[in-house]
Design a protein around this motif. Structure first.
Motif, mmCIF file in Angstrom:
data_model
loop_
_atom_site.group_PDB
_atom_site.id
_atom_site.type_symbol
_atom_site.label_atom_id
_atom_site.label_comp_id
_atom_site.label_asym_id
_atom_site.label_seq_id
_atom_site.Cartn_x
_atom_site.Cartn_y
_atom_site.Cartn_z
ATOM 1 N N LEU A 140 7.611 -5.043 -3.528
ATOM 2 C CA LEU A 140 7.514 -4.434 -4.847
ATOM 3 C C LEU A 140 6.780 -5.356 -5.811
ATOM 4 N N TRP A 141 7.117 -6.624 -5.770
ATOM 5 C CA TRP A 141 6.395 -7.634 -6.565
ATOM 6 C C TRP A 141 4.917 -7.640 -6.206
ATOM 7 N N TYR A 142 4.670 -7.673 -4.901
ATOM 8 C CA TYR A 142 3.289 -7.775 -4.413
ATOM 9 C C TYR A 142 2.476 -6.571 -4.890
ATOM 10 N N ARG A 145 -0.793 -6.407 -7.416
ATOM 11 C CA ARG A 145 -2.048 -5.715 -7.104
ATOM 12 C C ARG A 145 -2.392 -4.721 -8.201
ATOM 13 N N TYR A 146 -1.387 -4.018 -8.707
ATOM 14 C CA TYR A 146 -1.602 -2.971 -9.704
ATOM 15 C C TYR A 146 -2.132 -3.546 -11.018
ATOM 16 N N ALA A 170 0.844 -1.205 0.000
ATOM 17 C CA ALA A 170 0.000 0.000 0.000
ATOM 18 C C ALA A 170 0.875 1.249 0.000
ATOM 19 N N LYS A 171 1.975 1.214 0.744
ATOM 20 C CA LYS A 171 2.904 2.358 0.759
ATOM 21 C C LYS A 171 3.550 2.528 -0.610
ATOM 22 N N LYS A 215 1.541 -12.831 -6.171
ATOM 23 C CA LYS A 215 1.433 -13.148 -4.749
ATOM 24 C C LYS A 215 2.099 -14.489 -4.454
ATOM 25 N N GLU A 216 1.835 -15.485 -5.299
ATOM 26 C CA GLU A 216 2.451 -16.796 -5.129
ATOM 27 C C GLU A 216 3.960 -16.719 -5.332
ATOM 28 N N LYS A 217 4.395 -15.876 -6.279
ATOM 29 C CA LYS A 217 5.834 -15.705 -6.508
ATOM 30 C C LYS A 217 6.506 -15.132 -5.259
ATOM 31 N N CYS A 218 5.804 -14.226 -4.582
ATOM 32 C CA CYS A 218 6.342 -13.651 -3.338
ATOM 33 C C CYS A 218 6.558 -14.740 -2.299
ATOM 34 N N PHE A 219 5.554 -15.608 -2.145
ATOM 35 C CA PHE A 219 5.661 -16.700 -1.178
ATOM 36 C C PHE A 219 6.821 -17.624 -1.530
ATOM 37 N N GLU A 220 6.938 -17.936 -2.809
ATOM 38 C CA GLU A 220 8.009 -18.843 -3.255
ATOM 39 C C GLU A 220 9.388 -18.225 -3.006
#
Length: 431
Positions: free
Chosen positions: A352-354, A358-359, A163-164, A366-371
């Motif tokens: 930044l990925w997340y 969202r954008y 969000a930031k 989101k899954e890439k972030c978790f991985e």
């Protein structure tokens, strides 16, 4: 018994009360067909419930209060959002409550109906003096529930950070390169100097730095000058050169700096984390990666590629000086440590990925972030050690980031009844 309203919300949500011969305060038979959806925003506590009161079925909302009179104190009768309330659930029915049109609101009083086990479990939880209130009984909770809460806390943490980033994106006119540059500076402040680092990036557009290509000394001069960290030095060849370069480019680009040395924190900061060292490292990273956001996206298939972005070697001057003209007592590291790079992957790359996901409305990010987080070793800080002390550990940053989010947003604020772990600790004993 002392409790907050959220305790009653949990009791309703999980139906932790005696439902035999259930009646409203006026003696009408009450059957709960559907409790409704827990509402965490403005309006009634549970939405779209389905109840049978007497011989009629009702569809609407449920509002919960400790005392019935709280309805009037909160002025719900004047609020249109509360017009569809079909049941008022209270612990103490101290006064009858009516809708604005004068019609009575069916009321369920829970005093004397809440299961005794639930009350005892709640008191045992909130009376614990430990920082993590559930520390004595956390191992009684199934691992899948703990993991689920950890994942929830991690997602909420990523939501806050992204969000930031999206706020920064809006300020830059949806320029992802400029946004990535500003976010990188914010992260390089490592909390202590995050805000002045962000202000520095805001005062010096990324496009100006990109025009300098790989001229590291020019980049360093522009950044240190805008940071308010260059002075008139008589005997230091490097800083005299940097000041001269900054003066030239400041006039060329019409730069205005709002920062001074007083805006930066040095007390309690290790010399390797001083603004001078971090800014000099940032100059190296920018010189090496002139299209930062594109580089980050292109490296999305490999953790090693990410680490290459931050693999730089500081000039000898900054290995030998803690600040201009102040020699270091010992030679400082010229490159970012493995731990620092891991923190940048966690706090810079992943959010930044997340935010990008969202954008563009692509859940795959989101899954890439978790991985990615599962590839990074767990952090070692006071929060992770608190959980380790109660026997809850993990091997990667997925766990550590989840635990940090859990501690800050739930444990620290004693929001146990909004936590799946705390909610499960309230469960009555099966008979």
């Amino acid at each position: 018994m002392d409790f907050q309203e959220n305790f009653l919300q949990t009791v309703w949500k999980y139906q932790y009360f005696d439902k035999k011969n259930l009646q409203t305060t006026t003696g009408q038979n009450l059957e709960v067909k559907k409790i409704g959806f827990h509402n965490f925003h403005e309006g009634p506590d549970f939405l779209e419930a389905h109840l049978r009161i007497g011989s009629l079925d009702y569809h609407g909302h449920v509002e919960i209060h400790k005392n019935a009179s709280d309805w009037m104190q909160h002025a719900h009768s004047k609020d249109e959002k509360y017009k569809p309330v079909i049941l008022h659930v209270v612990y103490n029915n101290d006064v009858p409550i009516f809708h604005r049109d004068g019609s009575p609101i069916p009321t369920l009083e829970l005093k004397g109906k809440i299961l005794l086990d639930v009350i005892r479990n709640y008191e045992r939880l909130i009376e614990n003096k430990a920082e993590i209130l559930c520390s004595d009984s956390i191992h009684s909770i199934a691992q899948i529930i703990r993991f689920s809460m950890l994942e929830k806390a991690l997602v909420e943490r990523l939501e806050l950070k992204s969000a930031k980033i999206l706020e920064i994106l809006q300020k830059t006119g949806n320029d992802w390169e400029e946004t990535s540059y500003r976010w990188m500076f914010y992260c390089f402040g490592f909390k202590t100097n995050s805000e002045p680092m962000l202000q520095l990036a805001e005062s010096l557009p990324y496009k100006i730095l990109q025009k300098q290509g790989s001229k590291n000394m020019v980049l360093e001069a522009l950044l240190l000058g805008q940071a308010g960290l260059l002075y008139e030095f008589d005997k230091d060849e490097r800083t005299i050169f940097l000041k001269s370069e900054y003066d030239f480019y400041q006039k060329k680009y019409g730069l205005k700096s709002f920062l001074s040395q007083h805006d930066w924190k040095f007390m309690g900061v290790r010399p390797g984390n001083f603004p001078y060292q971090r800014i000099a490292q940032l100059a190296k990273i920018i010189a090496k990666n002139p299209a930062l956001f594109s580089t980050i996206l292109d490296a999305s298939q490999s953790l090693g590629k990410f680490k290459e972005i931050f693999t730089i070697e500081a000039d000898l001057y900054w290995k030998e000086h803690t600040r201009p003209r102040v020699p270091s007592k010992r030679m400082m590291a010229g490159s970012l440590s493995k731990n620092t790079i891991n923190l940048l992957v966690i706090n810079l790359i992943t959010p930044l990925w997340y935010a990008y996901g969202r954008y563009i409305n692509d859940p795959d990010w989101k899954e890439k972030c978790f991985e990615l987080l599962q590839e990074v070793p767990t952090e070692d800080n006071f929060i992770i050690r608190k959980f380790a002390k109660v026997g809850w550990t993990g091997n990667d940053a997925f766990y550590s980031q989840g635990m940090i989010g859990l501690y800050h947003e739930y444990c620290k604020n004693k929001r146990c009844l909004e936590c799946k772990i705390g909610q499960n600790l309230l469960k009555p004993t099966k008979r």
